[in-house]
Design a protein around this motif. Sequence first.
Motif, PDB file in Angstrom:
ATOM      1  N   PHE A  17       0.788  -1.393  -0.059  1.00 16.19           N
ATOM      2  CA  PHE A  17       0.097  -0.155  -0.016  1.00 16.19           C
ATOM      3  C   PHE A  17       0.736   1.163   0.072  1.00 16.19           C
ATOM      4  CE2 PHE A  17      -3.381  -2.463   2.447  1.00 16.19           C
ATOM      5  CZ  PHE A  17      -3.856  -3.128   1.673  1.00 16.19           C
ATOM      6  N   LEU A  18       1.867   1.347   0.678  1.00 16.32           N
ATOM      7  CA  LEU A  18       2.784   2.540   0.819  1.00 16.32           C
ATOM      8  C   LEU A  18       3.738   2.442  -0.584  1.00 16.32           C
ATOM      9  CD1 LEU A  18       4.366   2.305   4.340  1.00 16.32           C
ATOM     10  CD2 LEU A  18       3.115   4.321   3.167  1.00 16.32           C
ATOM     11  N   GLU A  30       2.918   8.687   0.997  1.00 15.29           N
ATOM     12  CA  GLU A  30       2.217   9.329   2.050  1.00 15.29           C
ATOM     13  C   GLU A  30       0.775   9.577   2.116  1.00 15.29           C
ATOM     14  OE1 GLU A  30       4.038  10.664   4.991  1.00 15.29           O
ATOM     15  OE2 GLU A  30       5.656   9.271   4.074  1.00 15.29           O
ATOM     16  N   ALA A  31       0.212   9.382   0.933  1.00 20.57           N
ATOM     17  CA  ALA A  31      -1.301   9.737   0.877  1.00 20.57           C
ATOM     18  C   ALA A  31      -2.135   8.397   1.825  1.00 20.57           C
ATOM     19  CB  ALA A  31      -1.792   9.584  -0.652  1.00 20.57           C
ATOM     20  N   ASP A  67       9.234   6.554  10.685  1.00 21.21           N
ATOM     21  CA  ASP A  67       8.647   5.631   9.397  1.00 21.21           C
ATOM     22  C   ASP A  67       7.342   5.441   9.150  1.00 21.21           C
ATOM     23  OD1 ASP A  67       9.639   3.687   7.335  1.00 21.21           O
ATOM     24  OD2 ASP A  67       8.966   2.521   8.626  1.00 21.21           O
ATOM     25  N   PRO A  68       6.662   5.625   8.098  1.00 22.78           N
ATOM     26  CA  PRO A  68       5.395   5.274   8.028  1.00 22.78           C
ATOM     27  C   PRO A  68       5.020   4.026   8.102  1.00 22.78           C
ATOM     28  CG  PRO A  68       6.300   6.677   6.117  1.00 22.78           C
ATOM     29  CD  PRO A  68       7.358   6.398   6.939  1.00 22.78           C
ATOM     30  N   LEU A  69       5.768   3.133   7.926  1.00 24.05           N
ATOM     31  CA  LEU A  69       5.456   1.638   7.840  1.00 24.05           C
ATOM     32  C   LEU A  69       5.380   1.400   9.507  1.00 24.05           C
ATOM     33  CD1 LEU A  69       4.866  -1.156   6.809  1.00 24.05           C
ATOM     34  CD2 LEU A  69       7.449  -1.673   6.817  1.00 24.05           C
ATOM     35  N   THR A  70       6.306   1.795  10.129  1.00 23.65           N
ATOM     36  CA  THR A  70       6.303   1.589  11.435  1.00 23.65           C
ATOM     37  C   THR A  70       5.215   2.145  12.376  1.00 23.65           C
ATOM     38  OG1 THR A  70       8.699   1.586  11.617  1.00 23.65           O
ATOM     39  CG2 THR A  70       7.425   1.978  13.909  1.00 23.65           C
ATOM     40  N   LEU A  81      -4.834  -1.674  -6.930  1.00 24.58           N
ATOM     41  CA  LEU A  81      -4.936  -0.995  -5.655  1.00 24.58           C
ATOM     42  C   LEU A  81      -5.925   0.250  -5.639  1.00 24.58           C
ATOM     43  CD1 LEU A  81      -1.837  -1.789  -3.675  1.00 24.58           C
ATOM     44  CD2 LEU A  81      -4.155  -3.000  -3.306  1.00 24.58           C
ATOM     45  N   TYR A  82      -6.891   0.709  -4.993  1.00 25.92           N
ATOM     46  CA  TYR A  82      -7.582   1.868  -5.033  1.00 25.92           C
ATOM     47  C   TYR A  82      -7.580   2.275  -3.611  1.00 25.92           C
ATOM     48  CZ  TYR A  82      -9.101  -0.134  -9.387  1.00 25.92           C
ATOM     49  OH  TYR A  82      -9.132  -0.705 -10.859  1.00 25.92           O
TER      50      TYR A  82
END
Length: 108
Positions: free
Chosen positions: A44-45, A50-51, A71-74, A94-95
């Motif tokens: 997804f990332l 970042e959206a 970190d965005p994943l964290t 993916l949407y």
Amino acid sequence: MRLYGLKTCDTCRAARRALAAAGREPDEVDVRGDGVPEADLRRFLDAFGEALINRRSTTWRGLSEAERAGDPLTLLTAHPTLMKRPVIEADGRLYLGWGKDVQDKLLG
């Protein structure tokens, strides 16, 4: 088709109803109750960057500046409700969200 969201999210409920009415009943993943595997969060990332992070959520507002800068994943692993919803996986694509553009693509 798989829909990642929250059972209590109005937008996710609207997406589920519209998809079901169109004969496209999605498998549902409740990000709070079921969790989201790290591999899916990475996908997804990669797709949305970042959206994917909902910076208007109450969860986001409750984070410290240091946590927000992490970190965005964290962040998403620790707080899956930070994910903008729904994420819909259909036909290998993916949407993100349930805007008019996504509706047009998935409902025809």
